[in-house]
Design a protein around this motif. Structure first.
Motif, mmCIF file in Angstrom:
data_model
loop_
_atom_site.group_PDB
_atom_site.id
_atom_site.type_symbol
_atom_site.label_atom_id
_atom_site.label_comp_id
_atom_site.label_asym_id
_atom_site.label_seq_id
_atom_site.Cartn_x
_atom_site.Cartn_y
_atom_site.Cartn_z
ATOM 1 N N LEU A 72 -2.199 -4.536 -7.669
ATOM 2 C CA LEU A 72 -1.048 -4.830 -6.744
ATOM 3 C C LEU A 72 -0.448 -3.750 -5.937
ATOM 4 O O LEU A 72 0.359 -4.666 -4.927
ATOM 5 N N LEU A 73 -1.446 -1.981 -5.734
ATOM 6 C CA LEU A 73 -1.095 -1.713 -4.452
ATOM 7 C C LEU A 73 -2.234 -0.965 -4.467
ATOM 8 O O LEU A 73 -3.227 -0.353 -5.163
ATOM 9 N N SER A 74 -2.376 -0.622 -3.631
ATOM 10 C CA SER A 74 -3.738 0.154 -3.091
ATOM 11 C C SER A 74 -3.629 1.067 -1.898
ATOM 12 O O SER A 74 -2.497 1.403 -1.678
ATOM 13 N N ILE A 75 -4.019 1.983 -2.012
ATOM 14 C CA ILE A 75 -3.611 3.535 -2.080
ATOM 15 C C ILE A 75 -4.504 4.093 -0.308
ATOM 16 O O ILE A 75 -6.088 3.359 -0.124
ATOM 17 N N VAL A 76 -4.146 3.357 0.667
ATOM 18 C CA VAL A 76 -4.627 4.181 2.184
ATOM 19 C C VAL A 76 -4.870 5.433 2.463
ATOM 20 O O VAL A 76 -4.020 5.948 2.266
ATOM 21 N N ASP A 77 -6.063 5.781 3.609
ATOM 22 C CA ASP A 77 -5.398 6.945 4.187
ATOM 23 C C ASP A 77 -6.169 6.692 5.451
ATOM 24 O O ASP A 77 -6.589 5.763 5.744
ATOM 25 N N PHE A 78 -6.350 8.242 5.971
ATOM 26 C CA PHE A 78 -6.395 7.811 7.303
ATOM 27 C C PHE A 78 -7.950 7.153 8.020
ATOM 28 O O PHE A 78 -8.722 8.045 6.997
ATOM 29 N N GLU A 79 -8.264 6.427 9.036
ATOM 30 C CA GLU A 79 -9.143 5.987 9.141
ATOM 31 C C GLU A 79 -9.664 6.170 10.417
ATOM 32 O O GLU A 79 -10.773 5.917 10.547
ATOM 33 N N SER A 80 -9.071 6.659 11.134
ATOM 34 C CA SER A 80 -9.027 7.377 12.485
ATOM 35 C C SER A 80 -8.678 8.722 12.929
ATOM 36 O O SER A 80 -7.331 9.381 12.990
ATOM 37 N N GLU A 81 -8.997 8.776 13.829
ATOM 38 C CA GLU A 81 -8.448 10.305 14.439
ATOM 39 C C GLU A 81 -6.701 9.791 15.358
ATOM 40 O O GLU A 81 -6.093 10.764 15.113
ATOM 41 N N VAL B 125 0.984 -1.275 -0.095
ATOM 42 C CA VAL B 125 -0.530 0.016 0.151
ATOM 43 C C VAL B 125 0.677 1.179 -0.250
ATOM 44 O O VAL B 125 1.844 1.084 0.570
ATOM 45 N N VAL B 126 0.075 2.024 -0.471
ATOM 46 C CA VAL B 126 1.028 3.796 -0.302
ATOM 47 C C VAL B 126 0.034 4.657 0.194
ATOM 48 O O VAL B 126 -1.345 3.848 0.108
ATOM 49 N N THR B 127 0.245 5.482 0.912
ATOM 50 C CA THR B 127 -0.837 6.299 1.417
ATOM 51 C C THR B 127 -1.603 7.255 0.193
ATOM 52 O O THR B 127 -1.139 7.809 -0.445
ATOM 53 N N ASP C 79 5.578 15.081 4.916
ATOM 54 C CA ASP C 79 4.139 14.569 4.970
ATOM 55 C C ASP C 79 4.108 13.423 4.600
ATOM 56 O O ASP C 79 3.731 12.157 4.587
ATOM 57 N N GLY C 80 4.949 12.754 4.016
ATOM 58 C CA GLY C 80 4.730 11.191 2.860
ATOM 59 C C GLY C 80 5.353 10.861 4.398
ATOM 60 O O GLY C 80 4.610 9.522 4.484
ATOM 61 N N GLU C 81 6.755 10.840 4.694
ATOM 62 C CA GLU C 81 7.025 10.025 5.852
ATOM 63 C C GLU C 81 6.541 9.356 6.766
ATOM 64 O O GLU C 81 5.773 8.237 7.269
ATOM 65 N N SER C 82 5.535 10.883 7.326
ATOM 66 C CA SER C 82 4.418 10.655 8.334
ATOM 67 C C SER C 82 3.851 10.163 8.289
ATOM 68 O O SER C 82 3.114 9.620 9.074
ATOM 69 N N ALA C 83 2.979 10.009 6.805
ATOM 70 C CA ALA C 83 1.884 10.007 6.845
ATOM 71 C C ALA C 83 1.962 8.152 7.077
ATOM 72 O O ALA C 83 1.223 7.194 7.488
ATOM 73 N N THR C 84 3.076 7.512 6.368
ATOM 74 C CA THR C 84 3.369 6.292 6.185
ATOM 75 C C THR C 84 3.880 5.671 7.009
ATOM 76 O O THR C 84 3.496 4.801 7.382
ATOM 77 N N CYS C 85 4.386 6.535 8.182
ATOM 78 C CA CYS C 85 5.060 6.277 9.572
ATOM 79 C C CYS C 85 3.483 6.080 10.290
ATOM 80 O O CYS C 85 2.961 5.105 11.297
ATOM 81 N N ALA C 86 2.778 6.585 9.919
ATOM 82 C CA ALA C 86 1.186 7.185 10.551
ATOM 83 C C ALA C 86 0.713 6.205 11.010
ATOM 84 O O ALA C 86 0.068 5.182 11.724
ATOM 85 N N ILE C 87 0.275 5.917 9.607
ATOM 86 C CA ILE C 87 -1.024 4.722 8.822
ATOM 87 C C ILE C 87 0.062 3.002 9.188
ATOM 88 O O ILE C 87 -0.874 2.003 10.053
ATOM 89 N N ALA C 88 1.032 3.441 9.451
ATOM 90 C CA ALA C 88 1.743 1.709 9.081
ATOM 91 C C ALA C 88 1.890 1.346 11.364
ATOM 92 O O ALA C 88 1.467 0.231 11.593
#
Length: 183
Positions: free
Chosen positions: A71-80, A36-38, A96-105
């Motif tokens: 093969l690649l899914s897009i994910v976004d924030f699902e919770s507060e 996945v990617v954010t 922002d990219g690294e922060s979103a990646t780390c936050a979701i992972a």
């Protein structure tokens, strides 16, 4: 390559490097987890891929094809809590990219793929139980699954070095593997 998590979140640098390899789709197929990617990375990196010029537009097409093929899914924030982690991590990481990646992972307990040293150390501090992979680990895993000839692998790594402007840092665990192939 063994991945201990159900999903792996690719950071922007890994997306760019794997696309630069000219084998993005084949590499994704070899990863034994959902990749996945954010949404933040997708928004920004697809634009970057499209700006790379005519030769590199193949990378943008591969990116879009990988999404279309599942093969690649897009994910976004699902919770507060994910959104809050993103804001806090953006302060720490400054990207922002690294922060979103780390936050979701980290919030979802998924593996992370990044080559950014600051993001690697941050992830290991915040969630030492999570697996953190690099471009080289992913490419090495793919090369083993496909049993690639060293000439093909050298060509792939050369493309990543040239088009992705990538070189492993001096303490990278696969540096000697890289150097032996690049000779």
């Amino acid at each position: 390559m063994q991945i201990r998590h159900s999903h792996i979140v690719l950071d922007a640098c890994c997306v760019l490097n794997l696309c630069a390899s000219e084998n993005f789709i084949e590499i994704l197929k070899s990863i034994p987890a959902q990749v996945v990617v954010t949404e933040i990375v997708r928004e920004r990196e697809l634009i970057t891929l499209q700006r790379l010029g005519n030769e590199e537009n193949e990378a943008a097409l591969q990116f879009e094809t990988a999404i279309a093929q599942g093969l690649l899914s897009i994910v976004d924030f699902e919770s507060e809590s994910e959104e809050d982690a993103f804001v806090n991590y953006a302060f720490e990481l400054g990207d922002d990219g690294e922060s979103a990646t780390c936050a979701i992972a980290i919030q979802r307990g998924w593996a992370i793929a990044t080559d950014d040293k600051k993001a690697i150390s941050f992830s290991q501090e915040e969630a030492p139980h999570l697996q953190v992979l690099s471009t080289l680990e992913i490419i090495k895993g793919w090369s083993e699954v496909e049993n690639l000839a060293s000439t093909k692998l050298r060509s792939v790594l050369s493309a990543v070095r040239t088009k992705g402007r990538y070189k492993p840092h001096r303490n990278h665990p696969l540096l000697s593997w890289w150097e032996n192939l690049m000779q």
